[in-house]
Design a protein around this motif. Structure first.
Motif, PDB file in Angstrom:
ATOM      1  N   GLN A   1      67.959  32.852  31.250  1.00 27.33           N
ATOM      2  CA  GLN A   1      68.375  32.585  32.616  1.00 27.33           C
ATOM      3  C   GLN A   1      67.245  32.083  33.523  1.00 27.33           C
ATOM      4  OE1 GLN A   1      70.468  36.021  34.170  1.00 27.33           O
ATOM      5  NE2 GLN A   1      71.570  36.345  32.262  1.00 27.33           N
ATOM      6  N   GLY A   2      66.046  31.943  32.980  1.00 28.53           N
ATOM      7  CA  GLY A   2      64.932  31.471  33.799  1.00 28.53           C
ATOM      8  C   GLY A   2      64.459  32.496  34.808  1.00 28.53           C
ATOM      9  N   VAL A   3      64.391  33.759  34.385  1.00 20.86           N
ATOM     10  CA  VAL A   3      63.961  34.848  35.286  1.00 20.86           C
ATOM     11  C   VAL A   3      62.827  35.650  34.643  1.00 20.86           C
ATOM     12  CG1 VAL A   3      66.163  35.049  36.519  1.00 20.86           C
ATOM     13  CG2 VAL A   3      65.813  36.317  34.371  1.00 20.86           C
ATOM     14  N   LEU A   4      62.023  35.005  33.831  1.00 14.72           N
ATOM     15  CA  LEU A   4      60.986  35.714  33.098  1.00 14.72           C
ATOM     16  C   LEU A   4      60.089  36.577  33.990  1.00 14.72           C
ATOM     17  CD1 LEU A   4      59.761  36.054  30.203  1.00 14.72           C
ATOM     18  CD2 LEU A   4      58.085  34.340  30.894  1.00 14.72           C
ATOM     19  N   PRO A   5      59.624  36.099  35.150  1.00  8.53           N
ATOM     20  CA  PRO A   5      58.767  36.961  35.984  1.00  8.53           C
ATOM     21  C   PRO A   5      59.454  38.256  36.392  1.00  8.53           C
ATOM     22  CG  PRO A   5      58.581  34.680  36.677  1.00  8.53           C
ATOM     23  CD  PRO A   5      59.724  34.738  35.718  1.00  8.53           C
ATOM     24  N   ARG A   6      60.742  38.204  36.704  1.00 10.63           N
ATOM     25  CA  ARG A   6      61.478  39.414  37.058  1.00 10.63           C
ATOM     26  C   ARG A   6      61.533  40.380  35.873  1.00 10.63           C
ATOM     27  NH1 ARG A   6      61.729  39.768  42.521  1.00 10.63           N
ATOM     28  NH2 ARG A   6      63.120  38.242  43.496  1.00 10.63           N
ATOM     29  N   PHE A   7      61.825  39.843  34.707  1.00  7.02           N
ATOM     30  CA  PHE A   7      61.882  40.666  33.494  1.00  7.02           C
ATOM     31  C   PHE A   7      60.556  41.359  33.234  1.00  7.02           C
ATOM     32  CE2 PHE A   7      60.650  40.589  28.970  1.00  7.02           C
ATOM     33  CZ  PHE A   7      61.489  41.577  28.468  1.00  7.02           C
ATOM     34  N   LEU A   8      59.464  40.599  33.287  1.00  8.77           N
ATOM     35  CA  LEU A   8      58.157  41.178  33.002  1.00  8.77           C
ATOM     36  C   LEU A   8      57.767  42.220  34.039  1.00  8.77           C
ATOM     37  CD1 LEU A   8      56.166  38.003  31.879  1.00  8.77           C
ATOM     38  CD2 LEU A   8      57.099  39.821  30.434  1.00  8.77           C
ATOM     39  N   GLN A   9      58.042  41.935  35.297  1.00  7.77           N
ATOM     40  CA  GLN A   9      57.717  42.891  36.350  1.00  7.77           C
ATOM     41  C   GLN A   9      58.431  44.216  36.113  1.00  7.77           C
ATOM     42  OE1 GLN A   9      59.564  42.267  40.211  1.00  7.77           O
ATOM     43  NE2 GLN A   9      57.662  42.841  41.261  1.00  7.77           N
ATOM     44  N   PHE A  10      59.716  44.172  35.825  1.00 11.53           N
ATOM     45  CA  PHE A  10      60.502  45.390  35.621  1.00 11.53           C
ATOM     46  C   PHE A  10      60.076  46.113  34.351  1.00 11.53           C
ATOM     47  CE2 PHE A  10      64.208  47.669  33.993  1.00 11.53           C
ATOM     48  CZ  PHE A  10      64.623  48.380  35.109  1.00 11.53           C
ATOM     49  N   PHE A  11      59.986  45.381  33.257  1.00 23.11           N
ATOM     50  CA  PHE A  11      59.636  45.978  31.967  1.00 23.11           C
ATOM     51  C   PHE A  11      58.265  46.641  32.019  1.00 23.11           C
ATOM     52  CE2 PHE A  11      57.585  45.176  27.733  1.00 23.11           C
ATOM     53  CZ  PHE A  11      58.221  46.214  27.053  1.00 23.11           C
ATOM     54  N   HIS A  12      57.272  45.935  32.492  1.00 20.50           N
ATOM     55  CA  HIS A  12      55.917  46.486  32.513  1.00 20.50           C
ATOM     56  C   HIS A  12      55.799  47.669  33.481  1.00 20.50           C
ATOM     57  CE1 HIS A  12      54.253  42.425  30.887  1.00 20.50           C
ATOM     58  NE2 HIS A  12      54.514  43.275  29.908  1.00 20.50           N
ATOM     59  N   ARG A  13      56.499  47.610  34.585  1.00 13.29           N
ATOM     60  CA  ARG A  13      56.440  48.712  35.550  1.00 13.29           C
ATOM     61  C   ARG A  13      57.033  49.993  34.952  1.00 13.29           C
ATOM     62  NH1 ARG A  13      60.051  50.789  39.352  1.00 13.29           N
ATOM     63  NH2 ARG A  13      59.026  51.892  41.087  1.00 13.29           N
ATOM     64  N   ILE A  14      58.199  49.887  34.341  1.00 15.44           N
ATOM     65  CA  ILE A  14      58.846  51.093  33.814  1.00 15.44           C
ATOM     66  C   ILE A  14      58.091  51.631  32.601  1.00 15.44           C
ATOM     67  CG2 ILE A  14      61.008  52.072  32.963  1.00 15.44           C
ATOM     68  CD1 ILE A  14      61.002  51.178  35.900  1.00 15.44           C
ATOM     69  N   VAL A  15      57.559  50.753  31.757  1.00 20.98           N
ATOM     70  CA  VAL A  15      56.731  51.213  30.640  1.00 20.98           C
ATOM     71  C   VAL A  15      55.520  51.980  31.167  1.00 20.98           C
ATOM     72  CG1 VAL A  15      55.164  50.459  28.806  1.00 20.98           C
ATOM     73  CG2 VAL A  15      57.465  49.512  28.944  1.00 20.98           C
ATOM     74  N   ALA A  16      54.876  51.445  32.196  1.00 27.54           N
ATOM     75  CA  ALA A  16      53.693  52.109  32.747  1.00 27.54           C
ATOM     76  C   ALA A  16      54.048  53.476  33.326  1.00 27.54           C
ATOM     77  CB  ALA A  16      53.059  51.229  33.821  1.00 27.54           C
TER      78      ALA A  16
END
Length: 306
Positions: A69-84
């Motif tokens: 969907q062309g939302v890679l920055p949103r995905f990375l922000q959410f994924f990395h934040r919750i993992v951290a």
């Protein structure tokens, strides 16, 4: 100031993020494996990202994904934040989890690049001298045979996640997709290509360990080492952060891709200069994400092939 990155729906990427100061916070035990699978599955579903391959090392994560969907920055922000956040609870860790360097995002522009980078991701534990074969790694990973037909499953971790919050499902399933350029009838051939490249990388890594007179750490020891230790092996500082990959012996594709990147950046900087001088009618090139998302800038939606 970092260079602008083109975000195109349907693009496939190799993504790498490293733990702060090479601490072994992602040591492969049951709790951290559960956390990583769970958060990745929730994040992928939330942002429509397809997962093709992954390998969680003790000091860093590798993913090969397609951003439908062309939302890679949103995905990375959410994924990395919750993992951290989850890692801080599991490890009782104070301070940052991720390294200060930006996430490495490499767009894979050819079939050869996808094959080579997936094999590279899966071979990481062998290249690091941890296990003799990729399938022996006890951390979160994908086996070659699972690409496009397997799935990873995880229950909601008891730490950090509020069971009353509907976004945290009790159980999640992460389906492993084929890269979009691979047709279903070619799936076995694609997996065979990845397996062949993986075998080459594994043999190369074993030969290097033997040449140095070393030994592999082994899966059991790797899963029991303290997560608060730091990796001590030599690691060259990253001298460059590649934008794309085309694979070996793809010189023509590399030149075409490099020209496209230069054209995108040049067009972006012209539009940005206009914007900064007050021209709100400036049109940014296709693939501009930040200016469109956060400033409502106009973007030319015609995507030029790379």
């Amino acid at each position: 100031m970092s260079q602008p990155r083109e975000i195109v729906p349907g693009a496939t990427y190799l993504i790498t993020r490293r733990v702060v100061r090479r601490h072994l916070l992602f040591r492969p035990d049951a709790a951290i494996n559960q956390l990583l699978v769970y958060v990745l599955a929730v994040s992928a579903r939330r942002y429509g990202v397809q997962i093709h391959a992954l390998c969680a090392m003790s000091t860093h994560l590798h993913l090969v994904v397609t951003d439908a969907q062309g939302v890679l920055p949103r995905f990375l922000q959410f994924f990395h934040r919750i993992v951290a956040l989850g890692t801080k609870v599991l490890r009782k860790w104070e301070g940052a989890v991720w390294d200060h360097e930006t996430t490495s995002v490499v767009r894979l522009l050819t079939h050869a690049a996808v094959v080579e980078k997936i094999a590279y991701v899966l071979a990481n534990p062998v290249a690091a001298g941890l296990v003799r074969r990729a399938r022996e790694w006890p951390g979160v990973k994908v086996d070659v045979d699972e690409i496009g037909r397997g799935a990873l499953r995880a229950a909601r971790p008891s730490a950090y996640f509020n069971p009353k919050n509907p976004q945290w499902s009790e159980e999640v399933t992460l389906q492993l997709a084929l890269p979009p350029a691979v047709e279903q009838h070619d799936a076995d051939g694609f997996r065979g290509q990845v397996a062949s490249e993986l075998g080459r990388l594994e043999a190369q890594a074993r030969a290097e360990v033997d040449r140095q007179g070393g030994r592999f750490l082994g899966a059991e020891r790797a899963s029991k080492i303290s997560p608060y230790q730091r990796a001590t092996s030599f690691e060259a500082l990253r001298e460059r952060n590649p934008t794309f990959a085309v694979g070996r012996q793809q010189g023509g594709a590399w030149r075409t891709a490099a020209a496209a990147v230069r054209a995108f950046r040049a067009s972006y900087h012209v539009a940005l200069e206009q914007w900064c001088s007050g021209v709100r009618s400036a049109v940014f090139p296709a693939g501009t994400w930040w200016m469109r998302t956060f400033h409502g800038a106009s973007v030319n939606d015609v995507v030029h092939a790379t």
